[in-house]
Enzyme design. Structure first.
Site, PDB file in Angstrom:
ATOM      1  CE1 TYR A 115     -32.306 113.713  49.396  1.00 39.89           C
ATOM      2  CE2 TYR A 115     -31.659 111.418  48.899  1.00 39.89           C
ATOM      3  CZ  TYR A 115     -32.055 112.361  49.837  1.00 39.89           C
ATOM      4  OH  TYR A 115     -32.021 112.418  51.337  1.00 39.89           O
TER       5      TYR A 115
HETATM    6  N1  LIG Z   1     -36.666 109.223  55.485  1.00 37.33           N
HETATM    7  C1  LIG Z   1     -35.603 108.474  54.877  1.00 37.33           C
HETATM    8  O1  LIG Z   1     -35.533 107.544  54.851  1.00 37.33           O
HETATM    9  C2  LIG Z   1     -34.365 109.417  54.757  1.00 37.33           C
HETATM   10  C3  LIG Z   1     -33.218 108.556  54.531  1.00 37.33           C
HETATM   11  C4  LIG Z   1     -32.043 109.376  54.154  1.00 37.33           C
HETATM   12  C5  LIG Z   1     -31.927 110.630  54.399  1.00 37.33           C
HETATM   13  N2  LIG Z   1     -32.808 111.384  54.815  1.00 37.33           N
HETATM   14  C6  LIG Z   1     -32.691 112.740  55.070  1.00 37.33           C
HETATM   15  O2  LIG Z   1     -33.381 113.054  56.522  1.00 37.33           O
HETATM   16  C7  LIG Z   1     -33.991 114.250  56.485  1.00 37.33           C
HETATM   17  C8  LIG Z   1     -35.260 114.190  57.030  1.00 37.33           C
HETATM   18  O3  LIG Z   1     -36.224 113.234  56.089  1.00 37.33           O
HETATM   19  P1  LIG Z   1     -37.582 112.914  56.311  1.00 37.33           P
HETATM   20  O4  LIG Z   1     -38.049 111.704  55.647  1.00 37.33           O
HETATM   21  O5  LIG Z   1     -38.198 113.111  57.645  1.00 37.33           O
HETATM   22  O6  LIG Z   1     -38.190 114.103  55.290  1.00 37.33           O
HETATM   23  P2  LIG Z   1     -39.585 115.283  55.479  1.00 37.33           P
HETATM   24  O7  LIG Z   1     -39.743 115.765  53.946  1.00 37.33           O
HETATM   25  O8  LIG Z   1     -40.477 114.572  56.108  1.00 37.33           O
HETATM   26  O9  LIG Z   1     -38.914 116.260  56.380  1.00 37.33           O
HETATM   27  C9  LIG Z   1     -38.163 117.397  55.865  1.00 37.33           C
HETATM   28  C10 LIG Z   1     -38.661 118.608  56.382  1.00 37.33           C
HETATM   29  O10 LIG Z   1     -37.804 119.624  55.891  1.00 37.33           O
HETATM   30  C11 LIG Z   1     -38.625 120.970  55.745  1.00 37.33           C
HETATM   31  N3  LIG Z   1     -37.883 121.955  54.931  1.00 37.33           N
HETATM   32  C12 LIG Z   1     -37.348 121.630  53.447  1.00 37.33           C
HETATM   33  N4  LIG Z   1     -36.860 122.639  53.080  1.00 37.33           N
HETATM   34  C13 LIG Z   1     -36.674 123.665  54.133  1.00 37.33           C
HETATM   35  C14 LIG Z   1     -36.287 124.745  54.376  1.00 37.33           C
HETATM   36  N5  LIG Z   1     -35.545 125.426  53.243  1.00 37.33           N
HETATM   37  N6  LIG Z   1     -36.400 125.358  55.315  1.00 37.33           N
HETATM   38  C15 LIG Z   1     -37.033 124.798  56.573  1.00 37.33           C
HETATM   39  N7  LIG Z   1     -37.557 123.782  56.431  1.00 37.33           N
HETATM   40  C16 LIG Z   1     -37.340 122.973  55.166  1.00 37.33           C
HETATM   41  C17 LIG Z   1     -39.698 120.334  54.942  1.00 37.33           C
HETATM   42  O11 LIG Z   1     -40.859 121.234  55.210  1.00 37.33           O
HETATM   43  C18 LIG Z   1     -40.101 119.088  55.853  1.00 37.33           C
HETATM   44  O12 LIG Z   1     -40.883 119.108  56.862  1.00 37.33           O
HETATM   45  C19 LIG Z   1     -33.747 114.916  55.181  1.00 37.33           C
HETATM   46  O13 LIG Z   1     -32.453 115.858  54.984  1.00 37.33           O
HETATM   47  C20 LIG Z   1     -33.735 113.795  54.133  1.00 37.33           C
HETATM   48  O14 LIG Z   1     -33.237 113.996  52.959  1.00 37.33           O
HETATM   49  C21 LIG Z   1     -34.203 110.559  55.188  1.00 37.33           C
END
Ligand SMILES: NC(=O)c1ccc[n+]([C@@H]2O[C@H](COP(=O)([O-])OP(=O)(O)OC[C@H]3O[C@@H](n4cnc5c(N)ncnc54)[C@H](O)[C@@H]3O)[C@@H](O)[C@H]2O)c1
Length: 302
Positions: A139
């Site tokens: 990841y």
């Molecule tokens: N939550 C955390 O603590 C955290 C920490 C570091 C980084 N991030 C990054 O922040 C972002 C949001 O994280 P989150 O926790 O809200 O995750 P989440 O999974 O709740 O949200 C990500 C969304 O992206 C959508 N998605 C995935 N692939 C897609 C595509 N090809 N086309 C359109 N939509 C697509 C999914 O359906 C999902 O709703 C992510 O990129 C994640 O890697 C999150």
């Protein structure tokens, strides 16, 4: 302003889209409602938002008419070794490459949601942005690949992009695979919490409204790469103790070995983003209380 938010039906993206809308902006969301967790939760997150169903990895992208794109869509979670890797490649690397291509072509400013996972085995704590990048999970490697793609598009095609490295976000709507959601759900339902590792792993926990404020500040006046991390580093065991006190309940813990790719420690050095006038304002205690109250309204209390 008119903004596009990718991943708008997800945990952080839905909070961001709501905050932008509340500030009077015109917001369009994009999400393909992946089944990484129950899409019904995403439908619920998206309620009240204009979220269009589109897969960034294959559908046509047109960013003309937007003042900025917040690219939060992706495949999160460090359990990314093995058969699931193609999913990470597609939803992180391929989808982001297509977003960068379109943003550079359509001359739209972009924020990219990267992760503290890019630091991996680094041993500088708190970790500044110029630390060695040694991701431990596939990841983290895909997020680092996305960062490098963004820089390549910036250098070669003038992409106007800011990279944010989010440290563990928490609060209402936190993803069901994340520790706090699993803990508050177990506390509410009286079920068992599966603890991976000894619980002494620490994180810079960051409340979701602080993540959102940092993300908007970066769009307004950021340049380069920033850590977005909460003020306090705490271990998982410490947060469990706080949640037990807040809920007045005792967690039943089932120990499991640590997950491959999981970092022992994350600790954000945040002076760079503080230069944009941002500081985390929600304490771990207040944030955990909000997350517990949210869970208690949703999970029938045992
Ligand atoms: N939550 C955390 O603590 C955290 C920490 C570091 C980084 N991030 C990054 O922040 C972002 C949001 O994280 P989150 O926790 O809200 O995750 P989440 O999974 O709740 O949200 C990500 C969304 O992206 C959508 N998605 C995935 N692939 C897609 C595509 N090809 N086309 C359109 N939509 C697509 C999914 O359906 C999902 O709703 C992510 O990129 C994640 O890697 C999150």
């Amino acid at each position: 302003m008119r903004y596009l938010v990718t991943g708008a039906a997800g945990f952080i993206g839905s909070h961001l889209a709501e905050a932008l809308q509340a500030a009077g902006h015109d917001v369009v969301g994009i999400d393909c409602f992946t089944d990484y967790y129950d899409p019904a939760l995403k439908e619920e997150n998206a309620r009240g938002l204009d979220v269009r169903t589109l897969d960034l990895a294959e559908d046509e992208l047109d960013f003309r008419g937007f003042d900025g794109v917040f690219h939060l869509a992706g495949q999160p979670g460090v359990r990314s070794f093995g058969d699931v890797f193609p999913v990470y490649l597609r939803r992180n690397v391929l989808a982001s490459q297509r977003v960068f291509e379109a943003a550079a072509r359509d001359r739209v400013r972009l924020i990219f949601a990267s992760s503290s996972s890019v630091y991996g085995a680094t041993e500088r704590y708190p970790t500044p942005e110029d630390s060695p990048l040694q991701p431990l999970s596939p990841y983290g490697i895909t997020k680092l690949a996305c960062e490098q793609l963004a820089f390549a598009y910036a250098r070669e095609f003038g992409l106007d992009c800011v990279v944010l490295r989010y440290f563990n976000a928490f609060g209402p709507r936190q993803r069901p695979d994340m520790a706090f959601t699993r803990i508050v759900n177990a506390l509410a339902a009286g079920t068992t919490f599966e603890l991976y590792g000894d619980g002494d792993q620490t994180r810079s926990w960051t409340y979701v409204s602080d993540v959102v404020a940092a993300t908007i500040a970066a769009m307004d006046r950021g340049a380069g790469t920033y850590n977005v991390g909460g003020a306090l580093e705490a271990s998982l065991n410490e947060t469990i103790a706080v949640l037990e006190r807040i809920s007045g309940r005792t967690l039943t813990v089932e120990p499991h070995p640590a997950v491959a790719g999981d970092q022992r420690r994350t600790s954000a050095e945040t002076s760079r983003i503080e230069g944009l006038g941002w500081k985390p304002v929600v304490s771990l205690e207040d944030g955990l209380r909000a997350q517990w109250e949210w869970a208690a309204t949703r999970v029938p209390l045992a």
